[in-house]
Design an enzyme around this catalytic site. Structure first.
Site, PDB file in Angstrom:
ATOM      1  N   TYR A  83       6.736   9.538   7.599  1.00  0.00           N
ATOM      2  CA  TYR A  83       6.001   8.402   7.458  1.00  0.00           C
ATOM      3  C   TYR A  83       6.661   7.340   6.797  1.00  0.00           C
ATOM      4  O   TYR A  83       6.892   6.250   7.466  1.00  0.00           O
ATOM      5  CB  TYR A  83       4.605   8.585   7.392  1.00  0.00           C
ATOM      6  CG  TYR A  83       3.775   7.185   7.610  1.00  0.00           C
ATOM      7  CD1 TYR A  83       3.305   6.935   8.939  1.00  0.00           C
ATOM      8  CD2 TYR A  83       3.014   6.657   6.554  1.00  0.00           C
ATOM      9  CE1 TYR A  83       2.605   5.604   8.889  1.00  0.00           C
ATOM     10  CE2 TYR A  83       2.255   5.613   6.835  1.00  0.00           C
ATOM     11  CZ  TYR A  83       2.053   5.121   8.029  1.00  0.00           C
ATOM     12  OH  TYR A  83       1.124   3.745   8.271  1.00  0.00           O
ATOM     13  N   LYS A  95       6.645   2.450  13.722  1.00  0.00           N
ATOM     14  CA  LYS A  95       8.057   2.771  13.338  1.00  0.00           C
ATOM     15  C   LYS A  95       8.751   1.430  14.070  1.00  0.00           C
ATOM     16  O   LYS A  95       9.980   1.235  13.875  1.00  0.00           O
ATOM     17  CB  LYS A  95       8.531   3.829  13.876  1.00  0.00           C
ATOM     18  CG  LYS A  95       7.906   4.869  13.228  1.00  0.00           C
ATOM     19  CD  LYS A  95       8.707   5.080  11.691  1.00  0.00           C
ATOM     20  CE  LYS A  95       8.187   6.205  11.076  1.00  0.00           C
ATOM     21  NZ  LYS A  95       8.050   5.878   9.590  1.00  0.00           N
ATOM     22  N   HIS A  97       0.719  -1.263  -0.005  1.00  0.00           N
ATOM     23  CA  HIS A  97      -0.042   0.020  -0.087  1.00  0.00           C
ATOM     24  C   HIS A  97       0.915   1.379   0.037  1.00  0.00           C
ATOM     25  O   HIS A  97       2.075   1.123   0.283  1.00  0.00           O
ATOM     26  CB  HIS A  97      -1.113   0.095   1.135  1.00  0.00           C
ATOM     27  CG  HIS A  97      -0.470  -0.207   2.410  1.00  0.00           C
ATOM     28  ND1 HIS A  97       0.054  -1.167   2.940  1.00  0.00           N
ATOM     29  CD2 HIS A  97       0.007   0.831   3.383  1.00  0.00           C
ATOM     30  CE1 HIS A  97       0.726  -1.146   4.100  1.00  0.00           C
ATOM     31  NE2 HIS A  97       0.610   0.360   4.269  1.00  0.00           N
ATOM     32  N   PRO A 120       3.127   3.231  19.080  1.00  0.00           N
ATOM     33  CA  PRO A 120       2.946   2.538  17.943  1.00  0.00           C
ATOM     34  C   PRO A 120       2.393   3.421  16.707  1.00  0.00           C
ATOM     35  O   PRO A 120       2.242   2.872  15.591  1.00  0.00           O
ATOM     36  CB  PRO A 120       1.922   1.237  18.257  1.00  0.00           C
ATOM     37  CG  PRO A 120       1.239   1.620  19.541  1.00  0.00           C
ATOM     38  CD  PRO A 120       2.494   2.607  20.247  1.00  0.00           C
ATOM     39  N   TYR A 153      -6.228   5.913  10.450  1.00  0.00           N
ATOM     40  CA  TYR A 153      -6.077   6.610  11.719  1.00  0.00           C
ATOM     41  C   TYR A 153      -7.251   7.553  11.899  1.00  0.00           C
ATOM     42  O   TYR A 153      -7.590   8.534  11.133  1.00  0.00           O
ATOM     43  CB  TYR A 153      -4.707   7.306  11.735  1.00  0.00           C
ATOM     44  CG  TYR A 153      -3.321   6.466  11.764  1.00  0.00           C
ATOM     45  CD1 TYR A 153      -3.082   5.813  10.330  1.00  0.00           C
ATOM     46  CD2 TYR A 153      -2.824   6.119  12.823  1.00  0.00           C
ATOM     47  CE1 TYR A 153      -1.991   5.142  10.216  1.00  0.00           C
ATOM     48  CE2 TYR A 153      -1.582   5.305  12.831  1.00  0.00           C
ATOM     49  CZ  TYR A 153      -1.217   4.659  11.302  1.00  0.00           C
ATOM     50  OH  TYR A 153      -0.028   4.183  11.299  1.00  0.00           O
TER      51      TYR A 153
HETATM   52  P1  RFL Z   1      11.583  -7.958  20.603  1.00  0.00           P
HETATM   53  O1  RFL Z   1      10.665  -8.486  19.716  1.00  0.00           O
HETATM   54  O2  RFL Z   1      11.069  -7.481  22.136  1.00  0.00           O
HETATM   55  O3  RFL Z   1      12.576  -9.029  20.853  1.00  0.00           O
HETATM   56  C1  RFL Z   1      13.502  -9.386  21.967  1.00  0.00           C
HETATM   57  C2  RFL Z   1      13.839 -10.801  22.173  1.00  0.00           C
HETATM   58  O4  RFL Z   1      14.639 -10.845  23.448  1.00  0.00           O
HETATM   59  C3  RFL Z   1      14.237 -11.698  24.300  1.00  0.00           C
HETATM   60  N1  RFL Z   1      14.897 -11.688  25.479  1.00  0.00           N
HETATM   61  C4  RFL Z   1      15.831 -12.412  25.886  1.00  0.00           C
HETATM   62  N2  RFL Z   1      16.604 -13.176  25.410  1.00  0.00           N
HETATM   63  C5  RFL Z   1      17.672 -13.729  25.892  1.00  0.00           C
HETATM   64  N3  RFL Z   1      17.783 -13.295  27.369  1.00  0.00           N
HETATM   65  C6  RFL Z   1      17.347 -12.255  27.940  1.00  0.00           C
HETATM   66  N4  RFL Z   1      17.518 -11.805  29.231  1.00  0.00           N
HETATM   67  C7  RFL Z   1      16.208 -11.788  27.226  1.00  0.00           C
HETATM   68  N5  RFL Z   1      15.332 -10.747  27.451  1.00  0.00           N
HETATM   69  C8  RFL Z   1      14.404 -10.855  26.471  1.00  0.00           C
HETATM   70  C9  RFL Z   1      12.704 -11.829  24.126  1.00  0.00           C
HETATM   71  O5  RFL Z   1      12.235 -12.975  24.535  1.00  0.00           O
HETATM   72  C10 RFL Z   1      12.370 -11.351  22.429  1.00  0.00           C
HETATM   73  O6  RFL Z   1      12.198 -12.659  21.933  1.00  0.00           O
HETATM   74  O7  RFL Z   1      12.697  -6.776  20.327  1.00  0.00           O
HETATM   75  P2  RFL Z   1      13.131  -6.413  18.776  1.00  0.00           P
HETATM   76  O8  RFL Z   1      13.901  -7.830  18.219  1.00  0.00           O
HETATM   77  O9  RFL Z   1      14.169  -5.183  18.929  1.00  0.00           O
HETATM   78  O10 RFL Z   1      12.180  -6.071  17.847  1.00  0.00           O
HETATM   79  C11 RFL Z   1      11.285  -5.025  18.028  1.00  0.00           C
HETATM   80  C12 RFL Z   1       9.989  -5.161  17.745  1.00  0.00           C
HETATM   81  O11 RFL Z   1       9.517  -6.371  18.296  1.00  0.00           O
HETATM   82  C13 RFL Z   1       8.901  -4.170  18.394  1.00  0.00           C
HETATM   83  O12 RFL Z   1       9.827  -2.621  17.997  1.00  0.00           O
HETATM   84  C14 RFL Z   1       7.711  -3.892  17.796  1.00  0.00           C
HETATM   85  O13 RFL Z   1       6.996  -5.023  17.872  1.00  0.00           O
HETATM   86  C15 RFL Z   1       7.010  -2.645  18.548  1.00  0.00           C
HETATM   87  N6  RFL Z   1       5.386  -2.990  18.192  1.00  0.00           N
HETATM   88  C16 RFL Z   1       5.083  -2.378  17.116  1.00  0.00           C
HETATM   89  N7  RFL Z   1       5.790  -2.057  16.052  1.00  0.00           N
HETATM   90  C17 RFL Z   1       5.356  -1.610  15.090  1.00  0.00           C
HETATM   91  O14 RFL Z   1       6.112  -1.105  14.197  1.00  0.00           O
HETATM   92  N8  RFL Z   1       4.116  -1.624  14.732  1.00  0.00           N
HETATM   93  C18 RFL Z   1       3.224  -2.248  15.780  1.00  0.00           C
HETATM   94  O15 RFL Z   1       2.062  -2.220  15.642  1.00  0.00           O
HETATM   95  C19 RFL Z   1       3.584  -2.683  17.055  1.00  0.00           C
HETATM   96  N9  RFL Z   1       2.853  -3.249  17.827  1.00  0.00           N
HETATM   97  C20 RFL Z   1       4.720  -3.354  19.233  1.00  0.00           C
HETATM   98  C21 RFL Z   1       3.337  -3.761  19.015  1.00  0.00           C
HETATM   99  C22 RFL Z   1       5.190  -3.879  20.803  1.00  0.00           C
HETATM  100  C23 RFL Z   1       4.584  -4.538  21.510  1.00  0.00           C
HETATM  101  N10 RFL Z   1       5.150  -4.932  23.019  1.00  0.00           N
HETATM  102  C24 RFL Z   1       6.621  -4.854  22.986  1.00  0.00           C
HETATM  103  C25 RFL Z   1       4.724  -4.929  24.114  1.00  0.00           C
HETATM  104  C26 RFL Z   1       2.535  -4.064  20.072  1.00  0.00           C
HETATM  105  C27 RFL Z   1       3.053  -4.582  21.374  1.00  0.00           C
HETATM  106  C28 RFL Z   1       2.200  -5.294  22.191  1.00  0.00           C
HETATM  107  C1  PHB Z   2      -0.476  -2.656  12.728  1.00  0.00           C
HETATM  108  O1  PHB Z   2      -1.097  -2.994  11.747  1.00  0.00           O
HETATM  109  O2  PHB Z   2      -0.643  -3.548  13.811  1.00  0.00           O
HETATM  110  C2  PHB Z   2      -0.592  -1.311  13.015  1.00  0.00           C
HETATM  111  C3  PHB Z   2      -0.575  -0.623  11.835  1.00  0.00           C
HETATM  112  C4  PHB Z   2      -0.189   0.929  12.145  1.00  0.00           C
HETATM  113  C5  PHB Z   2       0.145   1.470  13.372  1.00  0.00           C
HETATM  114  C6  PHB Z   2       0.467   0.421  14.339  1.00  0.00           C
HETATM  115  C7  PHB Z   2      -0.005  -0.746  14.117  1.00  0.00           C
HETATM  116  O3  PHB Z   2       0.542   2.421  13.313  1.00  0.00           O
END
Ligand code: RFL
Ligand code: PHB
Length: 392
Positions: free
Chosen positions: A384, A296, A72, A292, A200
């Site tokens: 963005y 990013k 998209h 979120p 949004y």
């Molecule tokens: P992660 O994905 O948290 O992975 C870190 C990994 O390290 C492990 N870990 C350990 N391993 C060994 N020893 C330890 N002591 C450890 N402590 C932790 C964990 O089990 C895990 O597997 O970090 P990484 O790789 O930097 O990736 C970053 C992304 O995951 C994160 O930025 C995004 O998911 C953030 N985020 C979102 N980002 C978006 O771009 N769009 C979204 O919609 C979005 N929704 C979210 C999100 C993050 C959320 N969190 C963290 C609560 C929604 C949620 C609920």
């Molecule tokens: C998602 O698809 O989970 C999503 C999309 C846009 C956002 C955050 C999360 O800004």
């Protein structure tokens, strides 16, 4: 045990780093705390920037994403009482996005690791980096009841916000920047078709977002008070509240169904500087968190990893540590750009408890300006879409 790069954490950052290093002939071991099933089951990010898509394709991780992901061009912004407008990143910058879930990226990364019989150890306990400021860093950990020592040249801390790596940078050398927001996002995933655009919504009842994973899988969010729990929100209550925040003609297009995942995430902005201490490097959520709004988080994890693998590859190829020395400053420039964009979009699109009438009018004026000004739209499109990578 011995390797070139010890990677703590097997999320998107850790597993992608292992893959990119392998493609440069550099050996690594990934130490992940949780099981593979647990890591794959986490429903998080969904929107990938063009730079992220390019990195995944170049790493041979594009096939399933290109088959199943949804391409998209930008985002639609809706504001109660006004017509919607579209921030078209393709028109302004020639860049596109891919909607493709984080759990699918994790599956692709584990599959790639399996194909090359990579050393990815899951369910590791007590992972701890040591001597990171010296020439011979090492990591201790427990796996299947046995204690291990992993000697290495470098340690990559990819262990997320609650990991141990960041704490290995002495507090006297570390500076942390933080902003907490007075609300969370309640998100659900459902096997129903999404709206045509990622949308949004700013509404007096609070923010809402319609996103997508595939033609028959949609992701929806609403702003909720921090005190709310998932148990407060039945599916019926969620869909009714979501519909109340969308303009009625869009609300009628929303197809409801049973939720297959439901969770609440608090919103936070956080940056730790520097992202390197001696032979330890931080990547992804270990160093920074974005709210979120703006999607990013995973894209920053990928840009950190891109810069780090480039720096390590240059070091092993030529002995030059110039890119290693530049890693923290280079990564942080892109981090702060996305931090600022996520903070700006969070302020623009949410209703903040306690905001004055003045604050409200200023927000409305900003939305009017964005809706009517092609210059403002081009500027937001650029932010963005995410900044391009800096040349080496
Ligand atoms: P992660 O994905 O948290 O992975 C870190 C990994 O390290 C492990 N870990 C350990 N391993 C060994 N020893 C330890 N002591 C450890 N402590 C932790 C964990 O089990 C895990 O597997 O970090 P990484 O790789 O930097 O990736 C970053 C992304 O995951 C994160 O930025 C995004 O998911 C953030 N985020 C979102 N980002 C978006 O771009 N769009 C979204 O919609 C979005 N929704 C979210 C999100 C993050 C959320 N969190 C963290 C609560 C929604 C949620 C609920
Ligand atoms: C998602 O698809 O989970 C999503 C999309 C846009 C956002 C955050 C999360 O800004």
């Amino acid at each position: 045990m011995k390797t070139q790069v010890a990677i703590i954490g097997g999320g998107p950052a850790g597993l992608l780093l292992a893959e990119l290093l392998h493609r440069q002939g550099i050996d690594s071991v990934v130490l992940e705390k949780h099981s593979r099933e647990h890591v794959i089951a986490r429903i998080r990010a969904g929107v990938l920037e063009q730079t992220t898509v390019d990195v995944l394709r170049a790493a041979g991780l594009g096939a399933r994403m290109d088959a199943l992901g949804h391409v998209h061009d930008g985002m639609r912004i809706v504001w109660a009482g006004r017509d919607s407008f579209y921030i078209d990143c393709h028109k302004h910058l020639g860049k596109r996005f891919m909607a493709y879930g984080q759990s699918q990226i994790q599956e692709d990364l584990f599959a790639a690791a399996d194909r090359r019989s990579a050393q990815v150890l899951t369910e590791c306990d007590a992972v701890q980096p040591h001597d990171v400021a010296g020439e011979q860093p090492w990591v201790s950990f427990r796996h299947r009841g046995e204690d291990f020592r992993l000697d290495c040249d470098f340690i990559a801390g990819c262990d997320g916000f609650h990991g141990v790596s960041r704490q290995a940078i002495p507090a006297t050398l570390r500076r942390e920047f933080e902003k907490a927001y007075p609300f969370g996002w309640l998100g659900i995933l459902s096997r129903t078709p999404p709206l045509p655009d990622i949308t949004y919504v700013n509404h007096p009842r609070g923010f809402a977002l319609g996103s997508q994973r595939s033609p028959m899988l949609s992701r929806w969010y609403i702003q909720v008070p921090l005190a709310d729990t998932v148990d407060d929100w039945s599916d019926d209550r969620f869909w009714a509240e979501l519909a109340a925040r969308f303009p009625s003609e869009m609300a009628r297009q929303i197809v409801t169904g049973a939720s297959i995942e439901k969770s609440i995430a608090p919103l936070r902005s956080f940056v730790a500087e520097p992202m390197r201490h001696g032979h330890l490097f931080l990547c992804g959520d270990a160093a920074h968190i974005v709210p979120p709004t703006g999607a990013k988080g995973i894209n920053l994890a990928v840009s950190d990893v891109f810069y780090l693998q480039r720096a390590l590859a240059a070091f092993y190829a030529s002995g030059s540590s110039a890119l290693i020395d530049a890693y923290s400053a280079t990564a942080l420039r892109r981090v702060w750009s996305s931090e600022r964009t996520s903070w700006y979009l969070t302020k623009l699109l949410h209703r903040f408890p306690g905001d004055s009438d003045f604050d409200q009018r200023a927000q409305e004026s900003e939305l009017d300006y964005l809706k009517s000004s092609p210059h403002a739209q081009a500027s937001l499109a650029e932010q963005y879409a995410g900044m391009p990578f800096e040349p080496a």
